[in-house]
Write an enzyme that holds these catalytic residues in place. Structure first.
Site, PDB file in Angstrom:
ATOM      1  N   CYS A   2      11.413  27.151   8.759  1.00 30.78           N
ATOM      2  CA  CYS A   2      10.100  26.790   8.817  1.00 30.78           C
ATOM      3  C   CYS A   2       9.544  26.820   7.321  1.00 30.78           C
ATOM      4  CB  CYS A   2       9.092  27.878   9.355  1.00 30.78           C
ATOM      5  SG  CYS A   2       9.760  28.045  11.255  1.00 30.78           S
ATOM      6  N   ARG A  27      12.411  21.796   6.049  1.00 32.64           N
ATOM      7  CA  ARG A  27      12.484  22.994   6.352  1.00 32.64           C
ATOM      8  C   ARG A  27      12.437  23.029   8.094  1.00 32.64           C
ATOM      9  NH1 ARG A  27      12.265  26.704   2.252  1.00 32.64           N
ATOM     10  NH2 ARG A  27      12.166  28.346   3.806  1.00 32.64           N
ATOM     11  N   TRP A  75      10.721  25.086  12.686  1.00 39.31           N
ATOM     12  CA  TRP A  75      12.208  24.957  13.062  1.00 39.31           C
ATOM     13  C   TRP A  75      12.245  26.161  14.119  1.00 39.31           C
ATOM     14  CZ3 TRP A  75      16.757  27.689  13.654  1.00 39.31           C
ATOM     15  CH2 TRP A  75      17.789  26.965  14.093  1.00 39.31           C
ATOM     16  N   ASN A 101       7.600  32.453   8.726  1.00 38.87           N
ATOM     17  CA  ASN A 101       8.985  31.835   8.413  1.00 38.87           C
ATOM     18  C   ASN A 101       9.761  33.010   8.702  1.00 38.87           C
ATOM     19  OD1 ASN A 101      10.956  30.683   5.522  1.00 38.87           O
ATOM     20  ND2 ASN A 101      11.511  30.952   7.620  1.00 38.87           N
ATOM     21  N   GLY A 102      10.821  32.929   9.612  1.00 37.57           N
ATOM     22  CA  GLY A 102      11.795  34.193   9.504  1.00 37.57           C
ATOM     23  C   GLY A 102      12.007  34.593  11.278  1.00 37.57           C
ATOM     24  N   GLU A 481      34.461  17.743   6.861  1.00 40.70           N
ATOM     25  CA  GLU A 481      32.858  17.361   6.591  1.00 40.70           C
ATOM     26  C   GLU A 481      32.735  15.929   7.247  1.00 40.70           C
ATOM     27  OE1 GLU A 481      30.553  18.422   5.272  1.00 40.70           O
ATOM     28  OE2 GLU A 481      29.228  16.934   4.430  1.00 40.70           O
ATOM     29  N   LYS A 485      29.436  15.357   9.612  1.00 44.29           N
ATOM     30  CA  LYS A 485      28.402  14.477   9.434  1.00 44.29           C
ATOM     31  C   LYS A 485      28.201  13.710  10.619  1.00 44.29           C
ATOM     32  CE  LYS A 485      26.677  15.082   6.588  1.00 44.29           C
ATOM     33  NZ  LYS A 485      26.858  16.188   5.857  1.00 44.29           N
ATOM     34  N   GLU A 488      26.207  15.651  13.251  1.00 40.74           N
ATOM     35  CA  GLU A 488      24.974  16.115  13.163  1.00 40.74           C
ATOM     36  C   GLU A 488      24.091  14.492  13.103  1.00 40.74           C
ATOM     37  OE1 GLU A 488      24.381  18.112   9.425  1.00 40.74           O
ATOM     38  OE2 GLU A 488      25.699  16.944   8.158  1.00 40.74           O
ATOM     39  N   HIS A 504      49.351  20.853  19.096  1.00 39.22           N
ATOM     40  CA  HIS A 504      49.294  22.119  19.847  1.00 39.22           C
ATOM     41  C   HIS A 504      47.951  22.283  20.646  1.00 39.22           C
ATOM     42  CE1 HIS A 504      52.886  23.716  17.630  1.00 39.22           C
ATOM     43  NE2 HIS A 504      52.157  23.452  16.254  1.00 39.22           N
ATOM     44  N   LYS A 602      16.996  21.229   6.971  1.00 33.69           N
ATOM     45  CA  LYS A 602      17.915  21.030   5.730  1.00 33.69           C
ATOM     46  C   LYS A 602      18.049  22.457   5.007  1.00 33.69           C
ATOM     47  CE  LYS A 602      18.876  18.302   1.949  1.00 33.69           C
ATOM     48  NZ  LYS A 602      20.308  17.979   2.397  1.00 33.69           N
TER      49      LYS A 602
HETATM   50  C1  G6P Z   1      21.879  23.279   6.789  1.00 35.38           C
HETATM   51  C2  G6P Z   1      22.007  21.934   6.660  1.00 35.38           C
HETATM   52  C3  G6P Z   1      23.466  21.608   6.184  1.00 35.38           C
HETATM   53  C4  G6P Z   1      23.875  22.278   4.927  1.00 35.38           C
HETATM   54  C5  G6P Z   1      23.746  23.774   5.457  1.00 35.38           C
HETATM   55  C6  G6P Z   1      24.099  24.631   4.169  1.00 35.38           C
HETATM   56  O1  G6P Z   1      22.726  23.474   7.963  1.00 35.38           O
HETATM   57  O2  G6P Z   1      21.433  20.953   7.556  1.00 35.38           O
HETATM   58  O3  G6P Z   1      23.469  20.190   5.707  1.00 35.38           O
HETATM   59  O4  G6P Z   1      25.106  22.079   4.400  1.00 35.38           O
HETATM   60  O5  G6P Z   1      22.509  24.122   5.763  1.00 35.38           O
HETATM   61  O6  G6P Z   1      22.909  24.539   3.266  1.00 35.38           O
HETATM   62  P1  G6P Z   1      22.943  24.832   1.757  1.00 35.38           P
HETATM   63  O7  G6P Z   1      21.781  24.637   1.277  1.00 35.38           O
HETATM   64  O8  G6P Z   1      23.085  26.313   1.622  1.00 35.38           O
HETATM   65  O9  G6P Z   1      23.870  24.024   1.040  1.00 35.38           O
END
Ligand code: G6P
Length: 607
Positions: A2, A27, A75, A101-102, A481, A485, A488, A504, A602
């Site tokens: 948030c 956020r 969020w 927020n929290g 990764e 990607k 998400e 396995h 994010k």
């Molecule tokens: C969130 C984002 C990811 C990111 C992760 C860690 O889950 O959606 O894309 O990799 O946080 O974020 P940071 O800011 O610690 O790199």
């Protein structure tokens, strides 16, 4: 997570706050709301589920003559994304407005107690208990009421609160969630991130855990957890929201992918020169380097994936244990830590709650901490012994792209410099590395061009049941990764499996509707990987391969994207670029929200 923003002053609060929320959407975007206070104290609230555009339509319903206001973008943690659960929250009489927020971890027991005392709840959030607790404790002084309530809470919070009997006053508090106050001239601000108020002031105070700030338009006061007043620690920040423009691109993700040649160059500027790697910021821990006996990378999400190749390189160069841990596990079950353990935390935002928790665990054990961070001024930059900035620029799209490649590169640079300083990297090896590192921006450009081929590949394979991303060694982090990607962005199932592990169990998923996406690098395990891909093809799985330094890829892949040849650590980093594009194209096929995928944020400031 948030985002919070608050304002006391003469400008039109609702519009100023809404503009602030736009910069905080990274956020969370499950709902948003604004509360404004009039000079006579009356509080008006508008809040809507969904993205900010929904709230925008309700803004004209707010008074234009407010003298203060608070706003929030959510969020969802506790309670679905609905109008009722949107912040600001209020008590039954409408006398209090609060944004949070929290997470209030003991909200259930507090709610039971409050309900027994006759309070009625109008939401299913954890946050609403705060409003009722403050209402009960209030005796004419909002700050005193908040100080009375805080000791009863468990969890994390950044809050901003207004009360109808004290028009124009905002009281804010933080514990383990970011919060700043902005000092203006005849106006004061509070926000989760300086970016939300950067258009109005650069004079920022970063609140510390336990602190409470008290604002009116004419000034701000800061109080420690024990209630004593502390001086305002004003810092001038350079944060700007002005780079947040899409320009010629349809999506921020597209723009940010395209920026990678520049962002990778920026990460190396002044650090890779004269045939060596030297990061000045590491001088701060130079006294610790000789004594290091183990290296622990900690991070979450893409940042964790970005740490894997660097950890493997560190172990090889130093000949000591080096590994990566997911921060949410590390913080509660850390390995043996002490002054000889070097902890390297990676985070784009510098605000990820779990990463900050892992760093606290490291510091409590006197382990030296290096932070690799994109966001200047973030909490992580103020929690480490040495800070190495990514210099990738603002990343708006929720899915990490340029920050991921810059994290992976910067982690490699740090390992190389530490190894050089510790005598584990010869001058000629350092020169070989630097020569190839400096070619990275060019390689990234050519990978971007090659990525164009992903449009047709995505169109061909959209509609598959699932995707198995695979590789061996350095390429495996890239496979992880790539799978992340795809998940998400396009909401399709994808997982990253080390190629040797497919047999396995995971191999039972394979077939014509379950493609394998392989990262094929010219490393010592190349032939083993090729055999595993042949095993997949024998089960009729189509193989899509991103290939570096290997000829005749057509023998083991149905679709290939060729990227420049390079040593595996560097090729792995470059190989992530076509996989970003694959996920992007798949998101377009799915009609998904590219820059703001559902359920994500994010910056993840909750556990
Ligand atoms: C969130 C984002 C990811 C990111 C992760 C860690 O889950 O959606 O894309 O990799 O946080 O974020 P940071 O800011 O610690 O790199």
């Amino acid at each position: 997570m948030c985002g919070i923003v608050g304002y006391a002053g003469p400008q039109r609060a609702s519009e100023l706050l809404f503009a602030g929320l736009r910069t905080l959407e990274y956020r969370g975007y499950d709902s948003a709301g604004v509360a404004t206070a009039a000079a006579n104290g009356s509080i008006s609230i508008q809040k809507r589920a969904g993205k900010l555009d929904n709230l925008q339509m309700a803004l004209p319903l707010l008074p234009t003559d407010a003298i203060a206001g608070i706003a929030h973008t959510r969020w969802a943690t506790h309670g679905e994304a609905s109008d009722a659960n949107a912040h600001p929250h209020s008590d039954e009489s409408g006398g209090i407005a609060l944004v949070h927020n929290g997470i209030i971890e003991n909200f259930s027991e507090l709610k039971r107690e409050l309900e027994a005392a006759g309070h009625h709840f109008s939401s299913t959030t954890d946050t609403e208990v705060l409003v009722h607790l403050i209402e009960s404790a209030y005796q004419g002084d909002l700050r005193a009421a908040i100080f009375a309530v805080l000791p009863r809470l468990r969890g994390q919070w950044a809050i901003a609160v207004m009360h109808k009997d004290e028009p124009g006053r905002i009281v804010a508090a933080r514990k383990e969630a970011p919060l700043v106050i902005g000092i203006g001239d005849g106006e004061q601000f509070v926000a989760s991130d300086p970016i939300a108020i950067a258009a109005h002031t650069r004079r920022i105070v970063f609140l510390r855990d336990g602190e409470v700030a008290d604002l009116t338009k004419s000034g701000a006061q800061l109080f420690a957890a024990d209630g004593s007043e502390v001086p305002l620690r004003i810092e001038e920040v350079t944060t700007s929201a002005s780079t947040n423009e899409k320009g010629e691109y349809t999506h921020f993700m597209q723009k940010e992918m395209a920026e990678q040649p520049q962002s990778l160059r920026a990460a190396m500027l002044g650090r890779v020169t004269d045939g060596t790697v030297r990061i000045e910021e590491l001088d701060a821990i130079s006294a610790n380097i000789a004594g290091i006996r183990s290296i622990e990378f900690v991070a979450c999400g893409s940042a964790y994936n970005a740490s894997l190749a660097a950890a493997a390189l560190a172990e090889r160069l130093f000949g000591i244990p080096a590994r990566s841990s997911v921060a949410s596990e590390f913080r509660y079950d850390p390995p043996a830590l002490g002054p000889t353990t070097l902890v390297i935390a990676i985070s784009q935002s510098g605000e990820t709650a779990d990463t900050l928790g892992a760093v606290r665990a490291a510091r409590n054990a006197s382990a030296p901490v290096i932070a690799i961070v994109n966001s200047e001024g973030s909490t992580l930059t103020r929690s480490a012994d040495a800070v190495v900035l990514l210099r990738a620029g603002v990343e708006v799209s929720v899915a990490a792209t340029k920050s991921f490649t810059s994290q992976a590169l910067t982690a490699l640079l740090i390992v190389l410099d530490l190894a050089r300083r510790a005598g584990h990297l010869s001058a000629s090896d350092a020169a070989g590395w630097s020569k190839e590192l400096l070619e990275i921006p060019e390689m990234a450009s050519s990978a971007l061009t090659a990525s164009e081929g992903m449009r047709a590949i995505a169109a061909r394979f959209y509609g598959s049941e699932g995707f198995m991303f695979t590789s061996r060694g350095e390429g495996f982090a890239t496979a992880l990764e790539g799978a992340l990607k795809l998940k998400e962005l396009s909401y399709l199932h994808a997982e990253g499996i080390p190629a040797g592990e497919m047999k396995h169990g995971p191999i039972s998923l394979l077939g014509p509707k379950h493609p394998v996406v392989a990262v094929v690098l010219n490393s010592h395990t190349l032939q083993k990987l090729v055999s595993n891909l042949m095993e997949a093809r024998a089960r009729l799985s189509p193989v899509i391969a991103v290939v570096s330094g290997v000829d005749e890829a057509g023998e083991f892949a149905d679709e290939t994207i060729m990227i420049p040849a390079a040593r595996p650590e560097i090729a792995a980093l470059i190989a992530s670029i076509p996989l970003q594009r694959f996920a992007y194209e798949m998101a377009l096929c799915a009609g998904a929200s590219v820059d703001q995928p559902k359920n994500l944020a994010k910056s993840v400031t909750v556990e």
